[in-house]
Design a protein around this motif. Structure first.
Motif, PDB file in Angstrom:
ATOM      1  N   UNK A  50       0.893  -1.180  -0.034  1.00  0.00           N
ATOM      2  CA  UNK A  50      -0.078   0.067  -0.077  1.00  0.00           C
ATOM      3  C   UNK A  50       0.852   1.170   0.132  1.00  0.00           C
ATOM      4  N   UNK A  51       0.652   2.300  -0.533  1.00  0.00           N
ATOM      5  CA  UNK A  51       1.290   3.526  -0.966  1.00  0.00           C
ATOM      6  C   UNK A  51       0.763   4.624   0.175  1.00  0.00           C
ATOM      7  N   UNK A  71      -5.695  -0.188  -4.352  1.00  0.00           N
ATOM      8  CA  UNK A  71      -6.074   0.335  -5.792  1.00  0.00           C
ATOM      9  C   UNK A  71      -4.999   0.400  -6.610  1.00  0.00           C
ATOM     10  N   UNK A  72      -4.537  -0.632  -7.198  1.00  0.00           N
ATOM     11  CA  UNK A  72      -3.350  -0.763  -8.081  1.00  0.00           C
ATOM     12  C   UNK A  72      -3.654  -0.061  -9.392  1.00  0.00           C
ATOM     13  N   UNK A  82       5.133   2.546 -13.749  1.00  0.00           N
ATOM     14  CA  UNK A  82       6.540   2.673 -13.383  1.00  0.00           C
ATOM     15  C   UNK A  82       6.585   4.003 -12.801  1.00  0.00           C
ATOM     16  N   UNK A  83       5.805   5.070 -13.005  1.00  0.00           N
ATOM     17  CA  UNK A  83       5.684   6.408 -12.361  1.00  0.00           C
ATOM     18  C   UNK A  83       5.212   6.287 -10.932  1.00  0.00           C
ATOM     19  N   UNK A  84       4.351   5.439 -10.896  1.00  0.00           N
ATOM     20  CA  UNK A  84       3.888   5.144  -9.432  1.00  0.00           C
ATOM     21  C   UNK A  84       4.700   4.506  -8.532  1.00  0.00           C
ATOM     22  N   UNK A  85       5.565   3.541  -9.172  1.00  0.00           N
ATOM     23  CA  UNK A  85       6.738   2.899  -8.281  1.00  0.00           C
ATOM     24  C   UNK A  85       7.545   3.766  -7.897  1.00  0.00           C
ATOM     25  N   UNK A  86       8.144   4.538  -9.160  1.00  0.00           N
ATOM     26  CA  UNK A  86       9.336   5.591  -8.898  1.00  0.00           C
ATOM     27  C   UNK A  86       9.044   6.656  -7.719  1.00  0.00           C
TER      28      UNK A  86
END
Length: 319
Positions: free
Chosen positions: A127-128, A143-144, A276-280
């Motif tokens: 979770x972010x 909410x992936x 990728x943007x969310x992960x980074x």
């Protein structure tokens, strides 16, 4: 004990088979073809060709081996490019984490297997929200990104059914981001060479946190889980979760590449994709405290810093 490794020729298998043999275990390793079976045999295991998505193939291989422990290491990743279409890239791996897991569990149960160890992944599924480092009790992302929903569902499936398996101890090892020989993050590997060529930028604030693990240490965690630990899920990561803004420039320095450029998230999104943007920018790292405490596992590469430097051909700056 006799250990059956499904997917013995992969990144972890190259370290796992020798570690198991050194510990006195007998190893049978599955491969998907004759050529990969030769690689498994070269490691010292007894090879068997098996289709992880075919129930009868799996049943025949496992019952023939009659193992005490089954280790599920099956994936189907040849490249990490195309992450804009995450679930497309991971389609077969997702099936191996669902259908393949079911086939292996059924065969293991019939063979009277005592312990079942499966791989999972930690990092982007976290979770972010909240703090930068998560434990096994923290929730996964509710909410992936749409393109990764099937991948997250496959991970959740493994983590639900394996610990609940009847008649055996089911352990799931959530690996962090792999690095080490033969991986994308090693000299000659896809990601290493992209950093070397100045092609991976810092996106936005580059605040996403990553947790890494050397493949040798991932193999060591499997050995630990074979010998101890209760049913459940364990994060297998090193001791230093780090933001992209920290580890990517350091990797570039070690390789001898230019410092990574910085691009705004809005510009990166149409090029790299939302995943990728969310992960980074928003990713969360993971704690290894439970694995240390309950499996007695300690990474021999305590942090990615010395681990990355060890991979460089002649030390930092010489890659």
């Amino acid at each position: 004990m006799k250990i059956f490794i499904a997917g013995a020729g992969g990144a972890v298998g190259r370290y796992l088979v020798p570690q198991l043999l050194a510990a006195g275990h007998t190893v049978v390793g599955s491969a998907t073809s004759g050529s990969s079976a030769q690689r498994v045999a070269a490691l010292g295991a007894e090879p068997v060709v098996m289709d992880g998505l075919n129930a009868e193939s799996v049943r025949t291989a496992v019952l023939s081996a009659q193992p005490d422990v089954v280790v599920h290491q099956m994936t189907a990743l040849s490249s990490m490019s195309g992450m804009r279409n995450f679930d497309k890239v991971f389609h077969t791996t997702n099936r191996l984490r669902t259908e393949g897991t079911d086939h292996l569990l059924a065969a293991a149960r019939e063979a009277g297997v005592r312990r079942f160890i499966a791989q999972s992944y930690t990092g982007w599924p976290n979770a972010r929200t909240g703090g930068p480092v998560k434990t096994e009790t923290d929730p996964l992302d509710p909410s992936p990104i749409a393109s990764s929903r099937k991948g997250l569902a496959a991970i959740q499936y493994v983590e639900r059914v394996v610990p609940a398996a009847e008649g055996m101890v089911g352990i799931v090892l959530r690996y962090g981001g792999f690095y080490g020989p033969g991986n994308a993050l090693a000299p000659g590997g896809e990601m290493w060479e992209q950093v070397k060529a100045h092609k991976i930028p810092l996106i936005g604030d580059a605040g996403g946190v990553f947790s890494f693990v050397h493949t040798e240490d991932a193999a060591g965690a499997v050995l630990a889980a074979i010998e101890r630990g209760d049913a459940g899920v364990y994060n297998i990561v090193d001791d230093e979760p780090a933001a992209v803004s920290v580890w990517l420039p350091e990797l570039a320095r070690i390789i001898g590449a230019k410092p990574p450029m910085r691009v705004p998230a809005w510009l990166a999104r149409p090029l790299a994709g939302g995943f990728v943007v969310r992960m980074m920018t928003q990713g969360r790292g993971s704690s290894n405290a439970k694995a240390r405490r309950e499996l007695g596992w300690t990474p021999t590469h305590p942090t990615w810093r010395e681990g990355f430097a060890e991979l460089a051909p002649a030390g930092p700056g010489a890659g």
